[in-house]
Design an enzyme around this catalytic site. Sequence first.
Site, PDB file in Angstrom:
ATOM      1  CB  THR A 187      33.820 -13.613 -11.080  1.00  0.00           C
ATOM      2  OG1 THR A 187      34.055 -13.369  -9.697  1.00  0.00           O
ATOM      3  CG2 THR A 187      34.265 -12.404 -11.885  1.00  0.00           C
ATOM      4  N   GLY A 239      38.429 -15.971 -10.334  1.00  0.00           N
ATOM      5  CA  GLY A 239      39.118 -16.868  -9.406  1.00  0.00           C
ATOM      6  C   GLY A 239      39.433 -16.148  -8.112  1.00  0.00           C
ATOM      7  N   GLY A 241      40.738 -13.714  -5.949  1.00  0.00           N
ATOM      8  CA  GLY A 241      41.216 -12.368  -6.228  1.00  0.00           C
ATOM      9  C   GLY A 241      42.496 -11.983  -5.517  1.00  0.00           C
TER      10      GLY A 241
HETATM   11  N1  GLY Z   1      37.773 -12.895  -8.651  1.00  0.00           N
HETATM   12  C1  GLY Z   1      36.748 -12.319  -7.902  1.00  0.00           C
HETATM   13  C2  GLY Z   1      37.133 -11.953  -6.544  1.00  0.00           C
HETATM   14  O1  GLY Z   1      38.076 -12.517  -5.980  1.00  0.00           O
HETATM   15  O2  GLY Z   1      36.516 -11.077  -6.000  1.00  0.00           O
END
Ligand code: GLY
Length: 316
Positions: A187, A239, A241
């Site tokens: 990300t 990380g 989500g």
């Molecule tokens: N942090 C990005 C996701 O989990 O989509």
Amino acid sequence: MVPSILVHGGAGHHAPSSVPAKRAAARAAADAGWHVLQRGGSALDAVEAAVRLLEDDPLFDAGYGSYLNRDGEVELDAILVDGETLRFGAVAAVHGVKNPITLARRVLDACPHHLLVGDGARRFARACGLTVPGLALVAPDVHARWLADRAGTAASEPDAYDRFRTPDGLPGDVAGAMRGPALPGDTVGAVARDTAGHFAAATSTGGMRDKWPGRVGDSPIIGSGAWADDRGGAVSCTGHGELIMRVCLAHHTGLSMCQGATAEDAAPAAVRYLADRTGGQAGLIVLDATGRPGWARNTHAMPVAWRSSDGAGDDL
Ligand code: GLY
């Protein structure tokens, strides 16, 4: 005010061979945002410029080169937050948009709503002239990995949700359905303060490998994937989500800075809190109310780069 910008390229397990290129890309993104700030541009423009560069780079799980969902499609999430007004623009599970951070910017600037998802987000993107064919976002190596992930399952599991069809209509094997490699990674995000003293935060992602169609993580959720308030600073998270959302990690961090924590203290404290409460893996970048940068992660690595009048640097 002293301007500053800090960017990240995702908390995760970065292959050693990809590290030099990711560090260079993070530096280039910080430079792009810095040039905006130096010319007197806004923090919003700076974080958008930085994140666009990373979205265009197939090394990262954002824009072109994002992970594919189980249907083999790129589905993107992004958010842009204005610390002056607390307004934000966000899009989730949107198809065929090369730079979802710019679509989020259009939502912020030109839409009566803050968060658009799925087909509605795509229709808005089309009206803004921001759509591309979905296949244009699929990088060859990501497609090869998707094929490998699906090998042996495609015939028996043509639809990600089929396994939940039970005769009595009760939920099926949730834990089993989440088997396999599913950690998020790469990300991208940026936080900035401009010469007027306004903060902004931006986060963009393709989500996680092997995700279900329609899955949305923390990134486009205000207070989870990003947060900004001129009274406290700005935060961008990366990380797992599902776990980041449980603790509203960006807001948790921002609140501590509103109450006086420095960036240097707030970032590692937030990652410890996430790990204590959920066992989650994540990273985040922050600027505190004085514009000082901080970052922390409990993953293998997270490419980071920053620029300010005081200097420049990077980390992994
Ligand atoms: N942090 C990005 C996701 O989990 O989509």
